[in-house]
Write a protein that holds these residues in place. Structure first.
Motif, PDB file in Angstrom:
ATOM      1  N   VAL A   1       0.847  -1.194   0.000  1.00 13.36           N
ATOM      2  CA  VAL A   1       0.000   0.000   0.000  1.00 13.36           C
ATOM      3  C   VAL A   1       0.882   1.242   0.000  1.00 13.36           C
ATOM      4  O   VAL A   1       1.611   1.498   0.963  1.00 13.36           O
ATOM      5  CB  VAL A   1      -0.940   0.014   1.219  1.00 13.36           C
ATOM      6  N   GLU A   2       0.841   1.971  -1.091  1.00 14.37           N
ATOM      7  CA  GLU A   2       1.547   3.250  -1.180  1.00 14.37           C
ATOM      8  C   GLU A   2       0.578   4.328  -0.693  1.00 14.37           C
ATOM      9  O   GLU A   2      -0.375   4.703  -1.384  1.00 14.37           O
ATOM     10  CB  GLU A   2       1.979   3.522  -2.624  1.00 14.37           C
ATOM     11  N   GLU A   3       0.816   4.822   0.525  1.00 10.98           N
ATOM     12  CA  GLU A   3      -0.094   5.791   1.119  1.00 10.98           C
ATOM     13  C   GLU A   3       0.250   7.212   0.682  1.00 10.98           C
ATOM     14  O   GLU A   3       1.432   7.602   0.659  1.00 10.98           O
ATOM     15  CB  GLU A   3      -0.050   5.689   2.639  1.00 10.98           C
ATOM     16  N   VAL A   4      -0.777   7.969   0.330  1.00 12.65           N
ATOM     17  CA  VAL A   4      -0.614   9.372  -0.042  1.00 12.65           C
ATOM     18  C   VAL A   4      -1.689  10.191   0.668  1.00 12.65           C
ATOM     19  O   VAL A   4      -2.741   9.670   1.022  1.00 12.65           O
ATOM     20  CB  VAL A   4      -0.748   9.581  -1.569  1.00 12.65           C
ATOM     21  N   PRO A   5      -1.438  11.490   0.868  1.00 17.62           N
ATOM     22  CA  PRO A   5      -2.505  12.359   1.378  1.00 17.62           C
ATOM     23  C   PRO A   5      -3.451  12.710   0.228  1.00 17.62           C
ATOM     24  O   PRO A   5      -3.010  13.139  -0.840  1.00 17.62           O
ATOM     25  CB  PRO A   5      -1.728  13.598   1.856  1.00 17.62           C
ATOM     26  N   TYR A   6      -4.742  12.489   0.423  1.00 16.01           N
ATOM     27  CA  TYR A   6      -5.695  12.807  -0.653  1.00 16.01           C
ATOM     28  C   TYR A   6      -7.045  13.266  -0.090  1.00 16.01           C
ATOM     29  O   TYR A   6      -8.055  13.269  -0.783  1.00 16.01           O
ATOM     30  CB  TYR A   6      -5.889  11.574  -1.543  1.00 16.01           C
ATOM     31  N   SER A   7      -7.044  13.700   1.178  1.00 19.82           N
ATOM     32  CA  SER A   7      -8.301  14.046   1.830  1.00 19.82           C
ATOM     33  C   SER A   7      -8.886  15.360   1.326  1.00 19.82           C
ATOM     34  O   SER A   7     -10.097  15.593   1.447  1.00 19.82           O
ATOM     35  CB  SER A   7      -8.101  14.127   3.347  1.00 19.82           C
ATOM     36  N   GLN A   8      -8.059  16.225   0.765  1.00 24.08           N
ATOM     37  CA  GLN A   8      -8.577  17.472   0.201  1.00 24.08           C
ATOM     38  C   GLN A   8      -9.289  17.216  -1.134  1.00 24.08           C
ATOM     39  O   GLN A   8     -10.377  17.731  -1.378  1.00 24.08           O
ATOM     40  CB  GLN A   8      -7.450  18.495   0.042  1.00 24.08           C
ATOM     41  N   ILE A   9      -8.671  16.397  -1.975  1.00 23.79           N
ATOM     42  CA  ILE A   9      -9.322  16.002  -3.227  1.00 23.79           C
ATOM     43  C   ILE A   9     -10.674  15.348  -2.929  1.00 23.79           C
ATOM     44  O   ILE A   9     -11.672  15.580  -3.623  1.00 23.79           O
ATOM     45  CB  ILE A   9      -8.447  15.011  -4.023  1.00 23.79           C
ATOM     46  N   ALA A  10     -10.720  14.548  -1.858  1.00 26.07           N
ATOM     47  CA  ALA A  10     -11.939  13.803  -1.509  1.00 26.07           C
ATOM     48  C   ALA A  10     -13.123  14.714  -1.216  1.00 26.07           C
ATOM     49  O   ALA A  10     -14.278  14.279  -1.286  1.00 26.07           O
ATOM     50  CB  ALA A  10     -11.669  12.900  -0.308  1.00 26.07           C
ATOM     51  N   LYS A  11     -12.862  15.975  -0.907  1.00 29.12           N
ATOM     52  CA  LYS A  11     -13.951  16.905  -0.606  1.00 29.12           C
ATOM     53  C   LYS A  11     -14.819  17.191  -1.832  1.00 29.12           C
ATOM     54  O   LYS A  11     -15.898  17.776  -1.706  1.00 29.12           O
ATOM     55  CB  LYS A  11     -13.382  18.218  -0.043  1.00 29.12           C
ATOM     56  N   GLN A  12     -14.353  16.768  -3.009  1.00 27.82           N
ATOM     57  CA  GLN A  12     -15.130  16.953  -4.237  1.00 27.82           C
ATOM     58  C   GLN A  12     -15.803  15.646  -4.679  1.00 27.82           C
ATOM     59  O   GLN A  12     -16.192  15.497  -5.825  1.00 27.82           O
ATOM     60  CB  GLN A  12     -14.228  17.471  -5.348  1.00 27.82           C
ATOM     61  N   GLU A  13     -15.942  14.715  -3.737  1.00 32.39           N
ATOM     62  CA  GLU A  13     -16.594  13.421  -3.968  1.00 32.39           C
ATOM     63  C   GLU A  13     -15.894  12.611  -5.062  1.00 32.39           C
ATOM     64  O   GLU A  13     -16.522  12.006  -5.933  1.00 32.39           O
ATOM     65  CB  GLU A  13     -18.086  13.598  -4.287  1.00 32.39           C
ATOM     66  N   GLY A  14     -14.569  12.619  -4.994  1.00 29.86           N
ATOM     67  CA  GLY A  14     -13.769  11.786  -5.884  1.00 29.86           C
ATOM     68  C   GLY A  14     -12.429  11.531  -5.226  1.00 29.86           C
ATOM     69  O   GLY A  14     -12.006  12.298  -4.363  1.00 29.86           O
ATOM     70  N   LEU A  15     -11.754  10.438  -5.623  1.00 27.98           N
ATOM     71  CA  LEU A  15     -10.461  10.164  -5.004  1.00 27.98           C
ATOM     72  C   LEU A  15      -9.492   9.672  -6.073  1.00 27.98           C
ATOM     73  O   LEU A  15      -9.429  10.243  -7.162  1.00 27.98           O
ATOM     74  CB  LEU A  15     -10.621   9.168  -3.843  1.00 27.98           C
ATOM     75  N   LEU A  16      -8.770   8.618  -5.782  1.00 25.10           N
ATOM     76  CA  LEU A  16      -7.647   8.207  -6.623  1.00 25.10           C
ATOM     77  C   LEU A  16      -8.081   7.602  -7.951  1.00 25.10           C
ATOM     78  O   LEU A  16      -7.514   7.918  -9.001  1.00 25.10           O
ATOM     79  CB  LEU A  16      -6.759   7.236  -5.843  1.00 25.10           C
ATOM     80  N   ARG A  17      -9.082   6.727  -7.927  1.00 20.31           N
ATOM     81  CA  ARG A  17      -9.529   6.168  -9.209  1.00 20.31           C
ATOM     82  C   ARG A  17     -10.142   7.258 -10.082  1.00 20.31           C
ATOM     83  O   ARG A  17      -9.957   7.273 -11.298  1.00 20.31           O
ATOM     84  CB  ARG A  17     -10.541   5.028  -8.991  1.00 20.31           C
ATOM     85  N   CYS A  18     -10.869   8.185  -9.460  1.00 17.10           N
ATOM     86  CA  CYS A  18     -11.524   9.253 -10.217  1.00 17.10           C
ATOM     87  C   CYS A  18     -10.538  10.154 -10.952  1.00 17.10           C
ATOM     88  O   CYS A  18     -10.864  10.722 -11.991  1.00 17.10           O
ATOM     89  CB  CYS A  18     -12.370  10.106  -9.283  1.00 17.10           C
ATOM     90  N   SER A  19      -9.352  10.316 -10.398  1.00 14.31           N
ATOM     91  CA  SER A  19      -8.401  11.267 -10.981  1.00 14.31           C
ATOM     92  C   SER A  19      -7.372  10.603 -11.895  1.00 14.31           C
ATOM     93  O   SER A  19      -6.391  11.224 -12.277  1.00 14.31           O
ATOM     94  CB  SER A  19      -7.699  12.054  -9.863  1.00 14.31           C
ATOM     95  N   THR A  20      -7.614   9.336 -12.249  1.00  9.79           N
ATOM     96  CA  THR A  20      -6.702   8.608 -13.133  1.00  9.79           C
ATOM     97  C   THR A  20      -7.473   7.970 -14.284  1.00  9.79           C
ATOM     98  O   THR A  20      -8.567   7.440 -14.094  1.00  9.79           O
ATOM     99  CB  THR A  20      -5.973   7.493 -12.365  1.00  9.79           C
ATOM    100  N   LEU A  21      -6.876   8.004 -15.475  1.00  4.72           N
ATOM    101  CA  LEU A  21      -7.459   7.392 -16.666  1.00  4.72           C
ATOM    102  C   LEU A  21      -6.431   6.418 -17.237  1.00  4.72           C
ATOM    103  O   LEU A  21      -5.529   6.806 -17.981  1.00  4.72           O
ATOM    104  CB  LEU A  21      -7.820   8.473 -17.682  1.00  4.72           C
ATOM    105  N   PRO A  22      -6.519   5.136 -16.875  1.00  3.14           N
ATOM    106  CA  PRO A  22      -5.542   4.159 -17.365  1.00  3.14           C
ATOM    107  C   PRO A  22      -5.657   3.938 -18.879  1.00  3.14           C
ATOM    108  O   PRO A  22      -6.763   3.854 -19.418  1.00  3.14           O
ATOM    109  CB  PRO A  22      -5.905   2.877 -16.598  1.00  3.14           C
ATOM    110  N   LEU A  23      -4.513   3.840 -19.521  1.00  2.00           N
ATOM    111  CA  LEU A  23      -4.456   3.616 -20.965  1.00  2.00           C
ATOM    112  C   LEU A  23      -3.927   2.246 -21.330  1.00  2.00           C
ATOM    113  O   LEU A  23      -4.410   1.611 -22.270  1.00  2.00           O
ATOM    114  CB  LEU A  23      -3.572   4.689 -21.622  1.00  2.00           C
ATOM    115  N   ILE A  24      -2.936   1.790 -20.578  1.00  2.00           N
ATOM    116  CA  ILE A  24      -2.303   0.504 -20.883  1.00  2.00           C
ATOM    117  C   ILE A  24      -2.031  -0.259 -19.590  1.00  2.00           C
ATOM    118  O   ILE A  24      -1.444   0.274 -18.639  1.00  2.00           O
ATOM    119  CB  ILE A  24      -0.960   0.694 -21.629  1.00  2.00           C
ATOM    120  N   ARG A  25      -2.496  -1.494 -19.527  1.00  2.00           N
ATOM    121  CA  ARG A  25      -2.142  -2.435 -18.477  1.00  2.00           C
ATOM    122  C   ARG A  25      -1.671  -3.727 -19.148  1.00  2.00           C
ATOM    123  O   ARG A  25      -2.158  -4.079 -20.219  1.00  2.00           O
ATOM    124  CB  ARG A  25      -3.329  -2.753 -17.557  1.00  2.00           C
ATOM    125  N   ASP A  26      -0.715  -4.404 -18.540  1.00  2.00           N
ATOM    126  CA  ASP A  26      -0.221  -5.655 -19.102  1.00  2.00           C
ATOM    127  C   ASP A  26      -1.329  -6.709 -19.158  1.00  2.00           C
ATOM    128  O   ASP A  26      -2.213  -6.729 -18.301  1.00  2.00           O
ATOM    129  CB  ASP A  26       0.940  -6.209 -18.265  1.00  2.00           C
TER     130      ASP A  26
END
Length: 315
Positions: free
Chosen positions: A290-315
């Motif tokens: 688990v790579e922990e990051v601070p993201y509680s401010q972003i969460a105030k907009q009802e979105g978090l880590l998955r919401c702010s990422t758009l994956p393009l390529i996975r193996d």
């Protein structure tokens, strides 16, 4: 011209997304730079943002930039190619998952709220690297956002809202027309819809997207919030799919804090909010880093880590 076309053939990005947890190779991470400050109440897209606007606790740009750069550093650590949107002055560009998603080798542009159409133009430098034949625009009546769409092997799991009052909810982002359009676009997949609870006023009674109440993680695990589903049978279908012992049930408060909206770099590595103690301990108990990051401010907009990422390529 012949040489140009020959070279261009090898410069095309080869998209590949079949699930949520395979090893990530390329992603679009949003940006909080020149965010524009707190929106007016009538400009907010979700009840949690409204709550913080009213309370005077809406996140500050410098804090959100700091949080997003912490995510960028983790992605760099794992040698993921990271694209960022071109910065639009005074404009919210954090949640790239809303504007598009990839399934298999297709880049599907979301039919998003009209006010947000600038966001897709800000990643045109990414879109330009994709084979035009692989870029899909769904019919106008097919409303959809990427937070509601989860490829899972032979399945595409889709959050939706089927009530006749759909148009009354600014929090209802994906409709039945979109579910049907996905089934036509991917006839080899089984598209499974889930009717989500919606509220324009109460963030604790609102599942904005499917990833706000559910997400696969690891090799065979899932995070889920029962209260986000209007139909208990649909919730039970997901529990049965993973098996009860493999499911981490989150509480209403944990859903509000966005515990189901972490982001997988691989089956063995996730990025999670540093305050998600109970969840992070559970993940580690199954050998997941688990790579922990601070993201509680972003969460105030009802979105978090998955919401702010758009994956393009996975193996």
């Amino acid at each position: 011209m012949g040489l140009f076309l020959y070279l261009k053939k090898f410069l095309v990005m080869h998209l590949k997304i079949n699930n949520e947890t395979s090893r990530l190779r390329a992603v679009v991470l949003g940006t909080a730079k020149s965010n524009g400050g707190p929106p007016k109440l009538n400009e907010a897209y979700d009840p949690k943002s409204i709550e913080h606007i009213k309370a005077g606790t809406y996140p500050q740009e410098e804090d959100m930039v700091r949080e997003m750069e912490a995510v960028a550093a983790v992605l760099k650590k794992y040698e993921v190619e990271v694209f960022r949107p071109q910065v639009i002055e005074n404009y919210n560009q954090i949640f790239t998952r809303d504007i598009a998603f990839v399934i298999e080798d297709k880049f599907v542009k979301a039919n998003i709220l009209p006010d947000r159409e600038k966001e897709i133009k800000a990643i045109q430098h990414v879109v330009d690297q994709i084979d035009p034949d692989k870029i899909i625009k769904l019919p106008e009546d097919a409303h959809i956002e990427g937070g509601d769409v989860m490829p899972f092997g032979d399945y595409i799991l889709v959050g939706t809202y089927t009530g006749e009052d759909y148009s009354n909810y600014i929090t209802a982002r994906t409709n039945v027309h979109a579910v049907n359009a996905l089934q036509q676009l991917f006839p080899n997949k089984k598209v499974v819809p889930f009717n989500l609870k919606k509220s324009n006023q109460d963030p604790k009674e609102n599942a904005l997207h499917l990833d706000c109440c559910f997400q696969p993680v690891g090799k065979d695990k899932a995070i889920i919030y029962k209260g986000g589903f209007l139909d208990s049978k649909e919730y039970q279908w997901l529990v049965h799919l993973f098996g009860e012992k493999n499911v981490f049930e989150i509480t209403k408060d944990e859903m509000y804090d966005m515990n189901s909206n972490i982001f997988s770099i691989s089956e063995d590595v996730v990025i999670s909010e540093e305050k998600f103690t109970r969840l992070n301990n559970w993940l580690r108990s199954y050998g997941i880093t688990v790579e922990e990051v601070p993201y509680s401010q972003i969460a105030k907009q009802e979105g978090l880590l998955r919401c702010s990422t758009l994956p393009l390529i996975r193996d």
